[in-house]
Design a protein around this motif. Structure first.
Motif, PDB file in Angstrom:
ATOM      1  N   THR A   1     -13.371   4.071  -5.220  1.00 27.33           N
ATOM      2  CA  THR A   1     -12.703   2.961  -5.912  1.00 27.33           C
ATOM      3  C   THR A   1     -11.236   3.280  -6.158  1.00 27.33           C
ATOM      4  N   ALA A   2     -10.959   4.523  -6.554  1.00 30.90           N
ATOM      5  CA  ALA A   2      -9.568   4.928  -6.787  1.00 30.90           C
ATOM      6  C   ALA A   2      -8.757   4.886  -5.493  1.00 30.90           C
ATOM      7  N   ILE A   3      -9.334   5.424  -4.422  1.00 30.94           N
ATOM      8  CA  ILE A   3      -8.644   5.410  -3.129  1.00 30.94           C
ATOM      9  C   ILE A   3      -8.473   3.975  -2.630  1.00 30.94           C
ATOM     10  N   GLY A   4      -9.514   3.153  -2.823  1.00 32.85           N
ATOM     11  CA  GLY A   4      -9.431   1.755  -2.402  1.00 32.85           C
ATOM     12  C   GLY A   4      -8.346   0.999  -3.136  1.00 32.85           C
ATOM     13  N   GLY A   5      -8.209   1.249  -4.452  1.00 37.80           N
ATOM     14  CA  GLY A   5      -7.159   0.587  -5.225  1.00 37.80           C
ATOM     15  C   GLY A   5      -5.769   0.962  -4.729  1.00 37.80           C
ATOM     16  N   MET A   6      -5.574   2.264  -4.473  1.00 36.37           N
ATOM     17  CA  MET A   6      -4.263   2.709  -3.961  1.00 36.37           C
ATOM     18  C   MET A   6      -4.015   2.171  -2.557  1.00 36.37           C
ATOM     19  N   GLY A   7      -5.066   2.189  -1.733  1.00 34.97           N
ATOM     20  CA  GLY A   7      -4.923   1.680  -0.363  1.00 34.97           C
ATOM     21  C   GLY A   7      -4.603   0.197  -0.331  1.00 34.97           C
ATOM     22  N   ALA A   8      -5.252  -0.556  -1.225  1.00 31.29           N
ATOM     23  CA  ALA A   8      -4.986  -2.000  -1.291  1.00 31.29           C
ATOM     24  C   ALA A   8      -3.542  -2.264  -1.693  1.00 31.29           C
ATOM     25  N   TYR A   9      -3.056  -1.507  -2.669  1.00 35.17           N
ATOM     26  CA  TYR A   9      -1.668  -1.685  -3.122  1.00 35.17           C
ATOM     27  C   TYR A   9      -0.681  -1.393  -1.997  1.00 35.17           C
ATOM     28  N   ILE A  10      -0.930  -0.318  -1.258  1.00 31.04           N
ATOM     29  CA  ILE A  10      -0.029   0.058  -0.151  1.00 31.04           C
ATOM     30  C   ILE A  10      -0.047  -1.005   0.949  1.00 31.04           C
ATOM     31  N   LEU A  11      -1.251  -1.467   1.313  1.00 38.73           N
ATOM     32  CA  LEU A  11      -1.362  -2.480   2.367  1.00 38.73           C
ATOM     33  C   LEU A  11      -0.723  -3.791   1.950  1.00 38.73           C
ATOM     34  N   GLU A  12      -0.947  -4.204   0.711  1.00 43.85           N
ATOM     35  CA  GLU A  12      -0.365  -5.461   0.227  1.00 43.85           C
ATOM     36  C   GLU A  12       1.155  -5.389   0.204  1.00 43.85           C
ATOM     37  N   SER A  13       1.681  -4.208  -0.150  1.00 40.03           N
ATOM     38  CA  SER A  13       3.138  -4.033  -0.141  1.00 40.03           C
ATOM     39  C   SER A  13       3.672  -4.060   1.275  1.00 40.03           C
ATOM     40  N   THR A  14       2.954  -3.412   2.202  1.00 37.63           N
ATOM     41  CA  THR A  14       3.388  -3.364   3.600  1.00 37.63           C
ATOM     42  C   THR A  14       3.354  -4.748   4.235  1.00 37.63           C
ATOM     43  N   LEU A  15       2.302  -5.499   3.950  1.00 35.00           N
ATOM     44  CA  LEU A  15       2.154  -6.848   4.521  1.00 35.00           C
ATOM     45  C   LEU A  15       2.910  -7.913   3.735  1.00 35.00           C
ATOM     46  N   LYS A  16       3.580  -7.481   2.650  1.00 35.47           N
ATOM     47  CA  LYS A  16       4.344  -8.402   1.788  1.00 35.47           C
ATOM     48  C   LYS A  16       3.455  -9.506   1.208  1.00 35.47           C
ATOM     49  N   LEU A  17       2.271  -9.103   0.798  1.00 37.19           N
ATOM     50  CA  LEU A  17       1.348 -10.012   0.134  1.00 37.19           C
ATOM     51  C   LEU A  17       1.491  -9.848  -1.376  1.00 37.19           C
TER      52      LEU A  17
END
Length: 404
Positions: free
Chosen positions: A345-361
């Protein structure tokens, strides 16, 4: 009856005695839970992105498209403007033309609109003001067009020349005074000609005079309430249908009408369906990863039961009941899954934040995913560990002690 604290110490000792195997088993759950959290968060971000994009097109908008040329004129404009609940109506006709500034000429998109267009589309001014009903030779430029496309920036009160080519090949030119510059915006996923940074806006009446046309192309309207957008759009549809002689019984049939109407509520509903479908697809992929991780736990627990057969026999011979043995092995499976769920869950939260920032979501993280991720991991531990635990609990102590 074995106490929970004692069972926890025994299960922890078993996990710690095979650190590498336990780590690899946990890794499967970590990957599965992280995938679920990332994909669920991305799905929520995409839904928010679609909602923001639609909202950026305008407030409570209703758009009437003509399916054939020369359909919308002053009569239809007045009909829309007088529809109850409509607070603003603007024609919009887009054409290619040429913009000349200081002897530099560029091919640009030119839109004919009126004063209501700014409010309907939610446009903001960088400099100057927008068009009014009294303007005939005024123009408003998109931000990029004014600042990046010519050798020298175009400012408000500058003079530009706009040229259109009529159907007979005649080029018509007129001088316009730049009345305002729009703030920097961005293209949207809905609405034609929504990249207003590269658009020139002039009065629709001036555009029609230059092109020799009289129709208005498309109408954009604004409803007075988001809750009543559908109701107002339906009334507008009925009025236009009667205006064009469409039988009442066929108003719902799009093929019988020479126009089409969409509204913000319908677009939000459709994009919501797309977003939900995308979210479901992403979750299915993530659940496949989680399923693979659960199979890994079951396999490792079966191996553990086999390796600890003599230990199980000793436990039963000293008084451990079948339910005690089942509880121990089930708890061991749950602990491995629980730890994997927390880390995943911790890794998923960080991964989601990074992906959303990269995709400008838009950064959207439903915090319920933390609870869901951990609960799902525990559930996986129970399901994956139940069969191996029952196998251990059913062992005959005599046979187990004889096992080599």
């Amino acid at each position: 009856m074995i106490k929970f604290a004692q069972a926890t110490r025994i299960a922890s000792g078993s996990i710690g005695s095979a650190k590498l195997r336990s780590a690899l088993t946990t890794l499967g759950i970590v990957i599965g839970i992280a995938a679920v959290v990332i994909n669920a968060s991305l799905g929520a971000s995409f839904n928010q992105f679609f909602t923001d994009e639609i909202s950026s097109v305008g407030s409570n908008f209703i758009i009437a498209y003509s399916k054939q040329p020369n359909l919308f004129f002053d009569n239809e404009y007045n009909l829309m403007k007088n529809t109850p609940g409509i607070t603003g109506v603007s024609p919009r006709k887009s054409m290619s033309g040429e913009l000349t500034y200081l002897s530099d000429t560029k091919s640009v998109n030119i839109a004919g609109v009126n004063k209501d267009f700014k409010e309907i589309q939610g446009l903001q001014m960088e400099k100057g003001g927008f068009l009014t009903d009294k303007d005939s030779s005024a123009a408003v430029l998109g931000y990029d067009l004014a600042n990046d496309k010519f050798g020298k920036n175009i400012s408000s009160r500058s003079t530009v020349e706009i040229a259109f080519r009529q159907e007979n090949g005649t080029v018509v030119k007129r001088t316009f005074k730049v009345k305002g510059i729009l703030q920097n915006s961005k293209p949207t996923v809905v609405g034609e000609d929504s990249d207003y940074d590269l658009t020139v806006f002039i009065p629709i009446s001036s555009m029609n005079e230059m092109t020799g046309e009289k129709d208005y192309g498309t109408f954009l309207a604004m409803a007075n309430s988001p809750e009543k957008v559908r109701e107002i759009a339906k009334e507008l549809d009925n009025r236009l249908a009667r205006n064009f002689g469409v039988p009442t019984r066929k108003i719902g049939d799009e093929d019988t009408k020479p126009y089409s109407i969409i509204n913000q509520a319908e677009v939000l509903e459709q994009t919501g369906k797309v977003g939900n479908a995308l979210n479901s697809f992403l979750l299915v992929l993530a659940l496949i990863s989680l399923f693979v991780g659960s199979i890994g736990i079951m396999n490792i627990m079966l191996v553990t039961v086999t390796e600890r057969t003599r230990e199980i026999g000793i436990m039963k011979s000293v008084g451990y009941s079948s339910s005690n043995v089942l509880s121990l092995f089930l708890l061991e499976s749950i602990m491995v899954s629980f730890f994997g769920g927390v880390v995943g869950t911790a890794i998923g939260g960080m991964g989601a934040y990074i992906l959303e920032s990269t995709l400008k979501l838009p950064p959207v993280f439903p915090f319920k995913l933390i609870e869901i991720g951990i609960l799902v991991s525990v559930l996986v531990g129970i399901i994956a560990g139940l069969y191996p635990a029952r196998k251990a609990a059913r062992m005959n102590p005599v046979d187990a002690l004889r096992y080599e």
